[in-house]
Write a protein that holds these residues in place. Structure first.
Motif, PDB file in Angstrom:
ATOM      1  N   GLN A 278      45.346  30.666  45.816  1.00  0.00           N
ATOM      2  CA  GLN A 278      46.227  30.932  44.685  1.00  0.00           C
ATOM      3  C   GLN A 278      46.613  32.406  44.738  1.00  0.00           C
ATOM      4  N   PRO A 279      47.907  32.717  44.760  1.00  0.00           N
ATOM      5  CA  PRO A 279      48.333  34.124  44.880  1.00  0.00           C
ATOM      6  C   PRO A 279      47.670  35.041  43.866  1.00  0.00           C
ATOM      7  N   GLN A 280      47.573  34.592  42.609  1.00  0.00           N
ATOM      8  CA  GLN A 280      46.979  35.437  41.579  1.00  0.00           C
ATOM      9  C   GLN A 280      45.487  35.617  41.809  1.00  0.00           C
ATOM     10  N   GLY A 281      44.798  34.522  42.179  1.00  0.00           N
ATOM     11  CA  GLY A 281      43.368  34.607  42.442  1.00  0.00           C
ATOM     12  C   GLY A 281      43.064  35.474  43.644  1.00  0.00           C
ATOM     13  N   GLU A 282      43.854  35.341  44.716  1.00  0.00           N
ATOM     14  CA  GLU A 282      43.651  36.163  45.904  1.00  0.00           C
ATOM     15  C   GLU A 282      43.867  37.634  45.587  1.00  0.00           C
ATOM     16  N   ARG A 283      44.915  37.914  44.819  1.00  0.00           N
ATOM     17  CA  ARG A 283      45.212  39.300  44.453  1.00  0.00           C
ATOM     18  C   ARG A 283      44.076  39.887  43.635  1.00  0.00           C
ATOM     19  N   PHE A 284      43.539  39.116  42.699  1.00  0.00           N
ATOM     20  CA  PHE A 284      42.465  39.597  41.823  1.00  0.00           C
ATOM     21  C   PHE A 284      41.221  39.938  42.640  1.00  0.00           C
ATOM     22  N   VAL A 285      40.812  39.034  43.539  1.00  0.00           N
ATOM     23  CA  VAL A 285      39.609  39.254  44.345  1.00  0.00           C
ATOM     24  C   VAL A 285      39.813  40.444  45.279  1.00  0.00           C
ATOM     25  N   GLU A 286      40.977  40.545  45.897  1.00  0.00           N
ATOM     26  CA  GLU A 286      41.239  41.665  46.799  1.00  0.00           C
ATOM     27  C   GLU A 286      41.175  42.999  46.065  1.00  0.00           C
ATOM     28  N   LEU A 287      41.764  43.074  44.876  1.00  0.00           N
ATOM     29  CA  LEU A 287      41.726  44.305  44.090  1.00  0.00           C
ATOM     30  C   LEU A 287      40.296  44.676  43.714  1.00  0.00           C
ATOM     31  N   PRO A 304      26.127  44.745  40.363  1.00  0.00           N
ATOM     32  CA  PRO A 304      26.151  43.368  40.862  1.00  0.00           C
ATOM     33  C   PRO A 304      26.781  42.407  39.854  1.00  0.00           C
ATOM     34  N   GLY A 305      26.521  42.639  38.562  1.00  0.00           N
ATOM     35  CA  GLY A 305      27.109  41.782  37.534  1.00  0.00           C
ATOM     36  C   GLY A 305      28.622  41.825  37.571  1.00  0.00           C
ATOM     37  N   PHE A 306      29.178  43.017  37.724  1.00  0.00           N
ATOM     38  CA  PHE A 306      30.634  43.156  37.786  1.00  0.00           C
ATOM     39  C   PHE A 306      31.189  42.458  39.021  1.00  0.00           C
ATOM     40  N   LEU A 307      30.498  42.611  40.157  1.00  0.00           N
ATOM     41  CA  LEU A 307      30.959  41.992  41.398  1.00  0.00           C
ATOM     42  C   LEU A 307      31.050  40.473  41.270  1.00  0.00           C
ATOM     43  N   PHE A 308      29.975  39.858  40.785  1.00  0.00           N
ATOM     44  CA  PHE A 308      29.980  38.404  40.665  1.00  0.00           C
ATOM     45  C   PHE A 308      30.893  37.937  39.535  1.00  0.00           C
ATOM     46  N   ALA A 309      31.086  38.773  38.521  1.00  0.00           N
ATOM     47  CA  ALA A 309      32.028  38.432  37.459  1.00  0.00           C
ATOM     48  C   ALA A 309      33.438  38.312  38.029  1.00  0.00           C
ATOM     49  N   THR A 310      33.797  39.193  38.959  1.00  0.00           N
ATOM     50  CA  THR A 310      35.133  39.121  39.560  1.00  0.00           C
ATOM     51  C   THR A 310      35.266  37.911  40.475  1.00  0.00           C
ATOM     52  N   LEU A 311      34.222  37.616  41.272  1.00  0.00           N
ATOM     53  CA  LEU A 311      34.303  36.507  42.216  1.00  0.00           C
ATOM     54  C   LEU A 311      34.370  35.154  41.526  1.00  0.00           C
ATOM     55  N   LEU A 312      33.747  35.038  40.369  1.00  0.00           N
ATOM     56  CA  LEU A 312      33.666  33.746  39.676  1.00  0.00           C
ATOM     57  C   LEU A 312      34.658  33.612  38.525  1.00  0.00           C
ATOM     58  N   TRP A 313      35.439  34.658  38.267  1.00  0.00           N
ATOM     59  CA  TRP A 313      36.315  34.649  37.093  1.00  0.00           C
ATOM     60  C   TRP A 313      37.405  33.580  37.182  1.00  0.00           C
ATOM     61  N   GLN A 314      38.042  33.434  38.322  1.00  0.00           N
ATOM     62  CA  GLN A 314      39.136  32.466  38.424  1.00  0.00           C
ATOM     63  C   GLN A 314      38.649  31.042  38.171  1.00  0.00           C
ATOM     64  N   GLN A 315      37.443  30.731  38.616  1.00  0.00           N
ATOM     65  CA  GLN A 315      36.885  29.405  38.321  1.00  0.00           C
ATOM     66  C   GLN A 315      36.663  29.241  36.827  1.00  0.00           C
ATOM     67  N   THR A 316      36.189  30.327  36.204  1.00  0.00           N
ATOM     68  CA  THR A 316      35.932  30.280  34.759  1.00  0.00           C
ATOM     69  C   THR A 316      37.230  30.109  33.981  1.00  0.00           C
ATOM     70  N   LEU A 395      41.768  45.210  36.093  1.00  0.00           N
ATOM     71  CA  LEU A 395      41.968  44.369  37.272  1.00  0.00           C
ATOM     72  C   LEU A 395      42.826  43.157  36.934  1.00  0.00           C
ATOM     73  N   ARG A 396      42.574  42.550  35.796  1.00  0.00           N
ATOM     74  CA  ARG A 396      43.374  41.392  35.374  1.00  0.00           C
ATOM     75  C   ARG A 396      44.838  41.775  35.223  1.00  0.00           C
ATOM     76  N   SER A 397      45.072  42.963  34.693  1.00  0.00           N
ATOM     77  CA  SER A 397      46.451  43.424  34.516  1.00  0.00           C
ATOM     78  C   SER A 397      47.118  43.697  35.863  1.00  0.00           C
ATOM     79  N   GLU A 398      46.401  44.371  36.765  1.00  0.00           N
ATOM     80  CA  GLU A 398      46.963  44.683  38.083  1.00  0.00           C
ATOM     81  C   GLU A 398      47.270  43.412  38.867  1.00  0.00           C
ATOM     82  N   ALA A 399      46.453  42.377  38.670  1.00  0.00           N
ATOM     83  CA  ALA A 399      46.661  41.108  39.372  1.00  0.00           C
ATOM     84  C   ALA A 399      47.762  40.269  38.743  1.00  0.00           C
ATOM     85  N   ASP A 403      49.533  40.725  30.387  1.00  0.00           N
ATOM     86  CA  ASP A 403      50.604  41.707  30.205  1.00  0.00           C
ATOM     87  C   ASP A 403      50.021  43.118  30.251  1.00  0.00           C
ATOM     88  N   SER A 404      50.686  44.012  30.976  1.00  0.00           N
ATOM     89  CA  SER A 404      50.214  45.392  31.070  1.00  0.00           C
ATOM     90  C   SER A 404      50.283  46.122  29.740  1.00  0.00           C
TER      91      SER A 404
END
Length: 462
Positions: A278-287, A304-316, A395-399, A403-404
């Motif tokens: 998913q373009p948005q999900g890929e962009r979010f993880v890359e950022l 570590p909490g922030f890292l896994f929060a980003t990796l699992l956010w799109q599923q959530t 990160l959510r805004s950049e991805a 809305d910014s």
């Protein structure tokens, strides 16, 4: 022509560089400082003192493994491990501040000031008493051995390097220095057997290849996809530790891409394909991972909490939206989605309770950024997880997920003084005004209905 002839006569393995010394009786290569360029001053004082103390007591002792590899690659090691022919009990007698730990293989933690140096006795080859599971994974192993046997037990040639800070010499049994110079990651011994002994070695291959810019030797790479299901037999706690190493390597994005290329992510982050497609999900993880890599390179701490929060956010988010579409109210739906995603992930990675709590707090604070009236913005600023949640929001805004404008408002609110902050506050919505009026009314039986579902829906549970 010569290479093709050798290939036909001796088979494909003869065409590759040997994974063990061609003539083991010749002993290891002794590489001087003039050749390898590592000087003792580049080691931590604790590592030097530990090796020197053991040698003064008559034992062999060397800095070993990843630290030597990283120094050769001009990378500052995170820690220093020591290998010795002294038994754990003998090491313990040499250092007043030390303790023996471990069940599968006993090691000694030597405390040198603020440093903890891990000291391990040379290991020997597996024997008939070595306990393995049905797939060949070693379960219990406490066999001591010689220096050469210890080198043969290492996983990759670049990890089988021993550095003597007293003589400033590297002891290389398996051509590890040459492999590092040739940008090759080569397995010691038969790759299939070594992966079966410890499937985590497949993850380590992906991490080291990405971190050091190495090409995995074809003989070591070929079995990975076939043996990848063995990762399911590894305890989730070990997988979690290995994932943390991967994500905190300073090359997390490359490591994650390498995991996916090797087909190893299915046992760790099974929905990574869905996210990255998913373009948005890929962009979010890359950022997120690019930001993490920058912090590691700059020597800044990472969460570590922030890292896994980003990796699992799109599923959530996907689960959250489905629950709302089914009629659930936003805030209760978010908490249900959080629990479901983390419970599913726990089946493959043993995310600790503390880190899971950090992840939930970062996620749960996201809706509160939309509440920009009354006292709520002030309360959010005082929250202990505000900074992590704020970075997550950016990160959510950049991805492109939100809305910014909401990020701009919060930037202005944080920078403003008291009166300016009050002027930025938005008027309460009509539904919020009605809820406040209902809370002020007393029900007939006394008490208050402040904890009604309507109040929870408005975010009062925070």
């Amino acid at each position: 022509m010569i290479r093709k002839l050798i290939h036909r006569v001796f088979g494909p393995r003869a065409a590759t560089a040997p994974t063990t010394p061609a003539r083991p009786d010749d002993g290891p290569a002794l590489i001087p400082a003039a050749r390898h360029g590592i000087h003792r001053e580049r080691l931590s004082s604790g590592a030097r003192r530990t090796v020197e103390t053991l040698q003064q007591q008559g034992y062999k002792a060397y800095v070993v493994g990843g630290a030597v590899r990283d120094l050769l690659a001009d990378i500052t090691p995170k820690d220093f491990d020591v290998a010795t022919n002294a038994t754990p009990e003998q090491v313990r007698q040499c250092f007043r501040r030390s303790r023996i730990i471990g069940r599968r293989f006993q090691i000694v933690h030597v405390l040198m000031g603020a440093e903890t140096i891990e000291v391990a006795t040379f290991r020997g080859p597996h024997d008939d008493d070595t306990q393995t599971d049905a797939h060949g994974r070693v379960l219990r192993d406490n066999v001591f051995g010689t220096h050469a046997e210890d080198a043969a037990r290492r996983d990759f040639t670049v990890n089988a390097l021993y550095y003597d800070p007293v003589a400033e010499t590297i002891i290389d049994f398996h051509h590890g220095v040459a492999d590092l110079e040739q940008k090759t990651l080569r397995m010691i011994g038969d790759p299939v057997t070594r992966y079966r002994e410890d499937p985590v070695r497949m993850l380590r291959a992906a991490r080291l290849a990405a971190k050091l810019g190495l090409s995995i030797d074809p003989a070591a790479r070929r079995p990975i996809r076939e043996l990848a299901p063995l990762i399911e037999n590894v305890p989730p706690s070990r997988l979690f530790d290995e994932m943390l190493k991967l994500l905190s390597s300073g090359h997390a994005l490359r490591c994650l891409t390498q995991l996916r290329d090797e087909g190893l992510h299915h046992g760790l982050l099974p929905l990574l394909d869905v996210v990255l497609e998913q373009p948005q999900g890929e962009r979010f993880v890359e950022l997120a991972l690019d930001s993490t890599d920058r912090r590691v390179r700059e020597g800044k701490p990472i969460s570590p909490g922030f890292l896994f929060a980003t990796l699992l956010w799109q599923q959530t988010v996907a689960r959250w939206q489905k629950l709302q579409a089914a009629g659930e109210r936003p805030i209760p739906a978010l908490f249900v989605a959080m629990d479901e995603v983390l419970d599913t992930q726990a089946e493959s990675l043993a995310i600790t309770r503390r880190i899971a709590g950090d992840i939930k707090e970062i996620w749960a604070l996201q809706p509160r950024f939309e509440q920009r009236s009354g006292k709520r913005p002030y309360a959010l600023l005082e929250h202990q997880r505000f900074r992590a949640a704020w970075d997550f929001l950016q990160l959510r805004s950049e991805a492109g997920e939100i809305d910014s404008e909401i990020v701009s408002w919060w930037e202005a609110f944080m920078d403003a003084d008291g009166e300016s902050r009050a002027a930025l506050l938005q008027p309460p919505r009509a539904d919020e005004v009605k809820k406040r009026r209902r809370r002020k009314r007393k029900p007939a039986g006394g008490g208050s209905d402040a904890a009604t579902p309507a109040a929870v829906d408005a975010g009062e549970a925070y």
